[in-house]
Structures are given as C-alpha cells and as structure tokens.
Design an enzyme around this catalytic site. Structure first.
Site, PDB file in Angstrom:
ATOM      1  N   GLY A  41       0.796  -1.236   0.000  1.00 33.78           N
ATOM      2  CA  GLY A  41       0.000   0.000   0.000  1.00 33.78           C
ATOM      3  C   GLY A  41       0.822   1.278   0.000  1.00 33.78           C
ATOM      4  O   GLY A  41       0.273   2.370  -0.137  1.00 33.78           O
ATOM      5  N   GLY A 117      14.268  -3.829  -4.232  1.00 32.70           N
ATOM      6  CA  GLY A 117      14.669  -4.167  -5.593  1.00 32.70           C
ATOM      7  C   GLY A 117      15.755  -3.223  -6.102  1.00 32.70           C
ATOM      8  O   GLY A 117      15.742  -2.037  -5.794  1.00 32.70           O
ATOM      9  N   GLY A 180       2.117  23.867   3.517  1.00 30.33           N
ATOM     10  CA  GLY A 180       1.517  23.097   2.424  1.00 30.33           C
ATOM     11  C   GLY A 180       0.474  22.144   2.967  1.00 30.33           C
ATOM     12  O   GLY A 180      -0.062  22.331   4.070  1.00 30.33           O
ATOM     13  N   ALA A 319      -2.169  10.412  -4.621  1.00 26.47           N
ATOM     14  CA  ALA A 319      -2.456   8.988  -4.718  1.00 26.47           C
ATOM     15  C   ALA A 319      -3.340   8.667  -5.924  1.00 26.47           C
ATOM     16  O   ALA A 319      -3.096   7.696  -6.642  1.00 26.47           O
ATOM     17  CB  ALA A 319      -3.134   8.516  -3.440  1.00 26.47           C
ATOM     18  N   HIS A 442     -31.664  18.841  -3.802  1.00 25.65           N
ATOM     19  CA  HIS A 442     -31.793  19.820  -2.725  1.00 25.65           C
ATOM     20  C   HIS A 442     -32.194  19.109  -1.448  1.00 25.65           C
ATOM     21  O   HIS A 442     -33.056  18.235  -1.485  1.00 25.65           O
ATOM     22  CB  HIS A 442     -32.868  20.852  -3.096  1.00 25.65           C
ATOM     23  CG  HIS A 442     -33.148  21.824  -1.999  1.00 25.65           C
ATOM     24  ND1 HIS A 442     -32.299  22.863  -1.710  1.00 25.65           N
ATOM     25  CD2 HIS A 442     -34.166  21.886  -1.092  1.00 25.65           C
ATOM     26  CE1 HIS A 442     -32.786  23.541  -0.679  1.00 25.65           C
ATOM     27  NE2 HIS A 442     -33.917  22.963  -0.281  1.00 25.65           N
TER      28      HIS A 442
HETATM   29  P1  FAD Z   1       4.318   5.364  -2.654  1.00 25.06           P
HETATM   30  O1  FAD Z   1       2.970   5.330  -2.074  1.00 25.06           O
HETATM   31  O2  FAD Z   1       5.336   6.232  -1.995  1.00 25.06           O
HETATM   32  O3  FAD Z   1       4.825   3.863  -2.675  1.00 25.06           O
HETATM   33  C1  FAD Z   1       6.095   3.504  -3.071  1.00 25.06           C
HETATM   34  C2  FAD Z   1       6.458   2.187  -2.406  1.00 25.06           C
HETATM   35  O4  FAD Z   1       7.641   1.714  -3.019  1.00 25.06           O
HETATM   36  C3  FAD Z   1       6.762   2.302  -0.927  1.00 25.06           C
HETATM   37  O5  FAD Z   1       5.971   1.402  -0.202  1.00 25.06           O
HETATM   38  C4  FAD Z   1       8.235   1.939  -0.801  1.00 25.06           C
HETATM   39  O6  FAD Z   1       8.518   1.173   0.360  1.00 25.06           O
HETATM   40  C5  FAD Z   1       8.435   1.080  -2.046  1.00 25.06           C
HETATM   41  N1  FAD Z   1       9.801   1.088  -2.539  1.00 25.06           N
HETATM   42  C6  FAD Z   1      10.573   2.169  -2.819  1.00 25.06           C
HETATM   43  N2  FAD Z   1      11.767   1.761  -3.328  1.00 25.06           N
HETATM   44  C7  FAD Z   1      11.728   0.409  -3.360  1.00 25.06           C
HETATM   45  C8  FAD Z   1      12.642  -0.569  -3.789  1.00 25.06           C
HETATM   46  N3  FAD Z   1      13.829  -0.246  -4.299  1.00 25.06           N
HETATM   47  N4  FAD Z   1      12.283  -1.869  -3.672  1.00 25.06           N
HETATM   48  C9  FAD Z   1      11.084  -2.220  -3.160  1.00 25.06           C
HETATM   49  N5  FAD Z   1      10.167  -1.324  -2.751  1.00 25.06           N
HETATM   50  C10 FAD Z   1      10.482  -0.020  -2.860  1.00 25.06           C
HETATM   51  N6  FAD Z   1      -2.253  11.880  -1.572  1.00 25.06           N
HETATM   52  C11 FAD Z   1      -3.554  12.005  -1.853  1.00 25.06           C
HETATM   53  O7  FAD Z   1      -3.943  11.917  -3.027  1.00 25.06           O
HETATM   54  N7  FAD Z   1      -4.494  12.201  -0.874  1.00 25.06           N
HETATM   55  C12 FAD Z   1      -4.132  12.320   0.421  1.00 25.06           C
HETATM   56  O8  FAD Z   1      -4.998  12.500   1.283  1.00 25.06           O
HETATM   57  C13 FAD Z   1      -2.765  12.213   0.755  1.00 25.06           C
HETATM   58  N8  FAD Z   1      -2.366  12.319   2.037  1.00 25.06           N
HETATM   59  C14 FAD Z   1      -1.038  12.184   2.344  1.00 25.06           C
HETATM   60  C15 FAD Z   1      -0.654  12.330   3.666  1.00 25.06           C
HETATM   61  C16 FAD Z   1       0.671  12.215   4.016  1.00 25.06           C
HETATM   62  C17 FAD Z   1       1.077  12.376   5.451  1.00 25.06           C
HETATM   63  C18 FAD Z   1       1.640  11.919   3.007  1.00 25.06           C
HETATM   64  C19 FAD Z   1       3.084  11.749   3.370  1.00 25.06           C
HETATM   65  C20 FAD Z   1       1.266  11.782   1.687  1.00 25.06           C
HETATM   66  C21 FAD Z   1      -0.081  11.924   1.338  1.00 25.06           C
HETATM   67  N9  FAD Z   1      -0.506  11.831   0.016  1.00 25.06           N
HETATM   68  C22 FAD Z   1      -1.830  11.982  -0.286  1.00 25.06           C
HETATM   69  C23 FAD Z   1       0.438  11.558  -1.086  1.00 25.06           C
HETATM   70  C24 FAD Z   1       0.358  10.075  -1.475  1.00 25.06           C
HETATM   71  O9  FAD Z   1       0.652   9.298  -0.343  1.00 25.06           O
HETATM   72  C25 FAD Z   1       1.339   9.788  -2.599  1.00 25.06           C
HETATM   73  O10 FAD Z   1       1.093  10.654  -3.680  1.00 25.06           O
HETATM   74  C26 FAD Z   1       1.187   8.353  -3.075  1.00 25.06           C
HETATM   75  O11 FAD Z   1       1.393   7.445  -2.026  1.00 25.06           O
HETATM   76  C27 FAD Z   1       2.174   8.070  -4.209  1.00 25.06           C
HETATM   77  O12 FAD Z   1       2.025   6.755  -4.630  1.00 25.06           O
HETATM   78  P2  FAD Z   1       3.204   5.943  -5.306  1.00 25.06           P
HETATM   79  O13 FAD Z   1       2.641   4.615  -5.650  1.00 25.06           O
HETATM   80  O14 FAD Z   1       3.829   6.739  -6.378  1.00 25.06           O
HETATM   81  O15 FAD Z   1       4.330   5.781  -4.184  1.00 25.06           O
HETATM   82  P1  NAI Z   2       3.918  20.904  -0.077  1.00 24.00           P
HETATM   83  O1  NAI Z   2       4.716  21.044  -1.287  1.00 24.00           O
HETATM   84  O2  NAI Z   2       2.449  20.788  -0.167  1.00 24.00           O
HETATM   85  O3  NAI Z   2       4.192  22.136   0.910  1.00 24.00           O
HETATM   86  C1  NAI Z   2       5.460  22.461   1.352  1.00 24.00           C
HETATM   87  C2  NAI Z   2       5.444  23.906   1.791  1.00 24.00           C
HETATM   88  O4  NAI Z   2       6.668  24.171   2.442  1.00 24.00           O
HETATM   89  C3  NAI Z   2       5.337  24.895   0.641  1.00 24.00           C
HETATM   90  O5  NAI Z   2       4.333  25.820   0.954  1.00 24.00           O
HETATM   91  C4  NAI Z   2       6.703  25.522   0.570  1.00 24.00           C
HETATM   92  O6  NAI Z   2       6.687  26.842   0.112  1.00 24.00           O
HETATM   93  C5  NAI Z   2       7.142  25.448   2.017  1.00 24.00           C
HETATM   94  N1  NAI Z   2       8.579  25.426   2.238  1.00 24.00           N
HETATM   95  C6  NAI Z   2       9.524  24.806   1.511  1.00 24.00           C
HETATM   96  N2  NAI Z   2      10.730  24.986   2.075  1.00 24.00           N
HETATM   97  C7  NAI Z   2      10.521  25.731   3.188  1.00 24.00           C
HETATM   98  C8  NAI Z   2      11.362  26.224   4.221  1.00 24.00           C
HETATM   99  N3  NAI Z   2      12.682  25.989   4.211  1.00 24.00           N
HETATM  100  N4  NAI Z   2      10.823  26.957   5.216  1.00 24.00           N
HETATM  101  C9  NAI Z   2       9.489  27.207   5.239  1.00 24.00           C
HETATM  102  N5  NAI Z   2       8.638  26.735   4.299  1.00 24.00           N
HETATM  103  C10 NAI Z   2       9.156  26.014   3.304  1.00 24.00           C
HETATM  104  O7  NAI Z   2       4.564  19.671   0.693  1.00 24.00           O
HETATM  105  P2  NAI Z   2       4.055  18.813   1.921  1.00 24.00           P
HETATM  106  O8  NAI Z   2       3.006  19.529   2.672  1.00 24.00           O
HETATM  107  O9  NAI Z   2       5.273  18.370   2.624  1.00 24.00           O
HETATM  108  O10 NAI Z   2       3.394  17.578   1.196  1.00 24.00           O
HETATM  109  C11 NAI Z   2       4.160  16.749   0.302  1.00 24.00           C
HETATM  110  C12 NAI Z   2       3.308  16.169  -0.764  1.00 24.00           C
HETATM  111  O11 NAI Z   2       2.407  15.219  -0.246  1.00 24.00           O
HETATM  112  C13 NAI Z   2       2.503  17.221  -1.483  1.00 24.00           C
HETATM  113  O12 NAI Z   2       3.031  17.348  -2.778  1.00 24.00           O
HETATM  114  C14 NAI Z   2       1.123  16.712  -1.531  1.00 24.00           C
HETATM  115  O13 NAI Z   2       0.692  16.590  -2.855  1.00 24.00           O
HETATM  116  C15 NAI Z   2       1.170  15.335  -0.895  1.00 24.00           C
HETATM  117  N6  NAI Z   2       0.091  15.297   0.088  1.00 24.00           N
HETATM  118  C16 NAI Z   2      -1.188  15.345  -0.366  1.00 24.00           C
HETATM  119  C17 NAI Z   2      -2.228  15.392   0.511  1.00 24.00           C
HETATM  120  C18 NAI Z   2      -3.598  15.495  -0.015  1.00 24.00           C
HETATM  121  O14 NAI Z   2      -3.793  15.264  -1.198  1.00 24.00           O
HETATM  122  N7  NAI Z   2      -4.588  15.808   0.803  1.00 24.00           N
HETATM  123  C19 NAI Z   2      -2.032  15.354   1.953  1.00 24.00           C
HETATM  124  C20 NAI Z   2      -0.642  15.343   2.321  1.00 24.00           C
HETATM  125  C21 NAI Z   2       0.356  15.290   1.400  1.00 24.00           C
END
Ligand code: FAD
Ligand code: NAI
Length: 463
Positions: A41, A117, A180, A319, A442
């Site tokens: 996941g 990998g 962010g 995601a 509505h």
């Molecule tokens: P990932 O989900 O990062 O999965 C990559 C996987 O590859 C990992 O499990 C890792 O262990 C594995 N991997 C890496 N290298 C190797 C290797 N060499 N061999 C084997 N396995 C490996 N996005 C949203 O759309 N909605 C949200 O609400 C949202 N909330 C978020 C909240 C947080 C706190 C964070 C950190 C992110 C959030 N995101 C959200 C962003 C979202 O999680 C990512 O955009 C998404 O998971 C990306 O999917 P992916 O499949 O590209 O990679």
């Molecule tokens: P982000 O890119 O959303 O925000 C980072 C923020 O940090 C920006 O506003 C940037 O200007 C600021 N910043 C950068 N360097 C800085 C510094 N040195 N000092 C102060 N501010 C600084 O990144 P974030 O919040 O870490 O999330 C990472 C990714 O995860 C995002 O790209 C987002 O798409 C994804 N994500 C998506 C969610 C969702 O879809 N609901 C929830 C959480 C994460």
C-alpha cells in the site's frame, strides 16, 4: 524470445504500483510486485493518506464537541481525549486496508516479492538473493520526505509526517515548517486536540499551487481556528535539547533573526522522488535535476521496457494520480491505449472545511486568455447553513468565448466530494451553462456548484 519469470514486474506497492500490478494481472499478464515494507500500500496506506485521514476524522469530532458546534445543535458534551484509542483506530484502518491489498494480490494472482529491488539490467531486478526477470518493469517507488538542511528528524521533538501521525501526547506548541498540505492537515489534527500551532511558510501565502483567492480565504479561516502563520519567513536553524526545540527565523527577504520555542516541530516542506538504491545507472537511466524519472506520454522511460509512474515521475504527488497512471501504464504494456488527462487531476486538502480544486487557477487561466468567473458563498447554501458550516465558497472559471469550464475551486465542509462533479464535467468538456442547467438535489452542498455556474453568467438565485 527470452524466457522471463514474469511479463511485468512492478517495483513499489503504493497506489501507483499496486494498481498497476492488479490491472496488469487482470489483462492476463504474469505479474509480480517488489515491496520492501512489511505491508503493501506504500506511503498512502501506511503513513500517508489513510492514517492522516483517520486522525483528521476523529479529531474533527473531538473539535466539534470541544468548540461548541455540537452544543449549538443541542448536544451538550465535554470531550475527553483518549489518544491511545484514537491511534488504535488509525492503526486498525491501516491494517485493514493494507491487508485488503494483500487479499487483492492473491485474488488476482500477483506475486508479492518481499524486499528491496535494485536493477541488474533492463530485464532483471535483484531482490535479496533472488534475481527476478521480467519483460517489462514499472518503477513505482514513490517519494520520501524532503529534509531541511541542518535539521535532524528524531521523531520525538523534530518529526516528519510519519512521526506527526504517531505523537504519544498532544504538544503544547507545535511549530510546522511549511504551509503546504501536510502542514495544514496534520497541524489541524493537533490544534483540534489542544496544541497551539504556529506555521512557518517561506512564501508570502500558504498552499502554493492553489488558486490565489482560495489561498487567502483558507489562511483567514485557519487563523480564525487558532493557527498562527509566519509567512515570508525562513527557518535558518533548529536547536534540539531533547525536550524542546529552539527555531531561528529570518524574514525570507533577509533581515533580523528571531527565535521561537516549541516542544514539537513538524518538518513538512515537500517530498522528493525515491530512487535511492534502485541502481538506475545499471540500466543507463538518469534522473532529472529534481531527482525524478522522466517519462513520455505513455509512461515509458528512455529505456525500452522500463516504465515509471506516481510520485517518482514529474507531476503532482497524489495517490489518485498515481492510481490512474498505474491503470494506464498496465494497459499500455498490454498493447492497449492507456491515457491519463493530467489537466484534470483534483487536489483536496482534508482540513475543516475541506479545500479542493481541479483545472486552472484563476491566475493561470487569465494568463491563457479571457475568462468569466462565477462565485457562490457556502453561507448562502441551505444545507451548509443548516449544518452550521458557513465558511467558504465555490468558484467556477470558464473560457469567456466558449464558456467551457477550465477550473473549479471550492472551500466547503465536503469540498473533496463536491469536486468530483467538477472533474467529471471538465472531462466531458462541459460549459458553465451545462452545469447550471443540470438538476442538483436539494438540499445539498453541491447546489453551490450549480449556483456558481449560474453566477458565471450573472444569474445565481440565492445571492
Ligand atoms: P508510494 O505510495 O510512496 O509507494 C512507493 C512504495 O515503493 C513504498 O511502499 C516503498 O517502500 C516502495 N519502494 C521504494 N523503493 C523500493 C525498492 N527499491 N524496492 C522495493 N520497494 C520499494 N495523496 C492524496 O492523493 N491524498 C491524500 O490525502 C494524501 N495524504 C497524504 C498524507 C501524508 C502524510 C503523506 C506523506 C502523503 C499523502 N498523500 C496523499 C500523497 C500520497 O501518499 C502519494 O502521492 C502516493 O502514495 C504516491 O504513490 P506511489 O505509488 O507513487 O508511491
Ligand atoms: P507541499 O509542497 O504541499 O508544501 C510544502 C510547503 O513548504 C510549501 O508551501 C513551501 O513553500 C514550504 N517550504 C519549503 N521549504 C521551506 C522552508 N525551508 N521553510 C518554510 N517553508 C518552506 O509539501 P508537503 O506539505 O510536505 O506535502 C508533500 C506532498 O504530499 C505534497 O506534494 C502533496 O501533494 C502530498 N500530500 C497530499 C495530501 C492530499 O492530497 N490531501 C495530503 C498530504 C500530502
């Protein structure tokens, strides 16, 4: 023809990788997925979307009880926080959903190869002792936290998003570095549970990439909730004595330094593509200046047979974007035509209220040509008003000549759900008139989308 172990090998089981693996298997390809985590996941299910939403949902109830919203509706309660139980339900959600992917792998006959990998050649990936061969290989290794130079994450006083999901007590003062999505979502969780939250943002406004008016209004709403923002401010140093941190701040444009103290600091300044240990050089693949793997419109890298999707490639780190790319890349590998419309990828911030958008911001749309904008306040939406959810608005941006919708932005309690309609409309090339003349049930929050569409032509009813 070479005899491969698999038709398709996916590296990484996040929403990009696991979806690609399942789709490839559904299309009759012999498929395996390499994942080094204990559970499938990826970031999303283990330490991202799902656990953060579990805490956001639970803390929303706590806040509604604590801040008088429930009392307004005739429910008198004094909430008592059971943080271990709040974490337990978070972990349970993660367990169930990651287990669900393991079930889907079995059901679709996708083999999970446990371990990290690394490329040996364009058709071979080494996983521990095993050299696995495949005709096509998909890189779906996702992203990891961008570190702040000179700041060490100890997951106690200074945490990243993973640490911020697991705090064992509510901080007194949480300083969030980065205004962010992560900073606002996880900052909201701990503010609702009682922390004072200060958010330090380098730019002059929070939420870069979002529509300008939405950014400004969100800032106002978060401030009303108790967030403090230090904009145009950079953190130059963080001292950690094991109990508390002292942050040195400077105006982004330069000037006098100040300090603030916090018992918890969340570093959330973005994420970067994860290619560590993949041995991309073994297949002649280089990353771009941002560390990402470049691809063409079919998700193929410069090496035939190697594909890449999700956070590891350029584009928004979301995601649902990764999932859609997972489906498309599998279809392309199977000889079909897999397409993702990157112009219509919704973004949602799951705060209270939610903040959502799809398509162009008003600023970007204006740069492209003449536009018309329609707005409708949630205060005038009967359902939002009845539910005591007055904050926010919906904004529809349409091309002035064709009336085609090019962007939709919303702040509303359920904006994340509402935005799906806007995405669908844009995918079908709808005009604002098409939306305005579509019957909406509505009383629903979605009526605000219809009214905003009517407002594009100056004809909203309820304002
Ligand atoms: P990932 O989900 O990062 O999965 C990559 C996987 O590859 C990992 O499990 C890792 O262990 C594995 N991997 C890496 N290298 C190797 C290797 N060499 N061999 C084997 N396995 C490996 N996005 C949203 O759309 N909605 C949200 O609400 C949202 N909330 C978020 C909240 C947080 C706190 C964070 C950190 C992110 C959030 N995101 C959200 C962003 C979202 O999680 C990512 O955009 C998404 O998971 C990306 O999917 P992916 O499949 O590209 O990679
Ligand atoms: P982000 O890119 O959303 O925000 C980072 C923020 O940090 C920006 O506003 C940037 O200007 C600021 N910043 C950068 N360097 C800085 C510094 N040195 N000092 C102060 N501010 C600084 O990144 P974030 O919040 O870490 O999330 C990472 C990714 O995860 C995002 O790209 C987002 O798409 C994804 N994500 C998506 C969610 C969702 O879809 N609901 C929830 C959480 C994460």
């Amino acid at each position: 023809m070479a005899d491969y172990d698999f038709d398709v090998l996916v590296i990484g089981s996040g929403p990009g990788g696991y979806v690609a693996a399942i789709r490839a298997a559904q299309l009759g390809l012999r498929t395996a997925c390499v994942e080094s985590r204990e559970t499938l996941g990826g970031t999303c299910l283990n330490v991202g979307c799902i656990p953060s939403k579990a805490l956001l949902h639970a803390s929303e109830y706590f806040d509604a009880a604590a801040n008088g919203t429930m009392a307004k509706m005739g429910i008198k309660v004094t909430p008592e926080l059971d943080l271990p139980q709040m974490h337990a339900q978070r972990l349970d959600a993660v367990k169930q959903l990651t287990g669900g992917i393991a079930f889907l792998f079995k059901k679709n006959k996708v083999e999970w190869i446990k371990g990290r990998g690394a490329f040996v050649d364009a058709h071979t990936v080494q996983v521990g002792e095993r050299a696995v061969t495949a005709k096509d290989i998909i890189i779906a290794t996702g992203s990891t936290v961008t570190p702040l130079p000179g700041v060490t994450i100890d997951q106690k006083v200074i945490v990243d998003s993973t640490g911020a999901l697991e705090l064992e007590r509510v901080p007194q003062h949480l300083v969030v570095i980065g205004g962010g999505v992560i900073g606002l979502e996880l900052g909201s969780v701990w503010r609702r549970l009682g922390a004072k939250v200060t958010c330090i943002e380098f730019l002059d406004q929070i939420l870069p990439g979002f529509d300008g008016e939405i950014r400004k209004e969100s800032n106002k709403i978060f401030r009303k909730q108790g967030f403090e923002f230090l904009l145009s401010t950079k953190v130059t140093h963080v001292a950690n004595d094991g109990q508390k941190a002292t942050l040195t701040l400077e105006p982004a444009a330069g000037g006098e330094a100040t300090t603030i103290e916090a018992d918890c600091v969340l570093v959330s300044i973005g994420r970067r593509a994860n290619t560590d240990g993949l041995a991309l050089d073994a297949v002649g693949l280089a990353t771009n200046t941002r560390g990402q793997v470049e691809i063409d419109h079919r998700f193929q890298t410069s090496v035939p047979g190697i594909w890449a999707i999700g956070d590891v490639v350029p584009g928004p780190m979301l995601a649902h974007k990764a999932e859609d790319e997972g489906i498309a890349v599998a279809e392309n590998i199977a000889g079909q035509t897999g397409i993702v419309n990157h112009d219509v990828i919704p973004s949602v911030v799951y705060t209270w209220p939610e903040i959502a958008g799809v398509g162009l911001t008003e600023e970007a749309a204006r740069e492209k040509g003449e536009i018309k904008v329609g707005k409708f306040p949630m205060l005038a939406n009967s359902r939002a008003k009845t539910n005591h959810e007055p904050d926010g608005f919906v904004k529809i941006i349409a091309d002035a000549k064709s009336d085609r919708v090019v962007g939709v932005w919303a702040i509303a309690s359920v904006a994340g759900t509402m935005i799906a309609e806007a995405g669908l409309a844009m995918e079908f090339g709808a005009t604002s008139e098409d939306i305005a003349y579509t019957c909406h049930a509505h009383p629903t929050h979605s009526e605000a989308i219809k009214e905003a569409a009517m407002a594009v032509r100056g004809k909203a009813i309820h304002v």
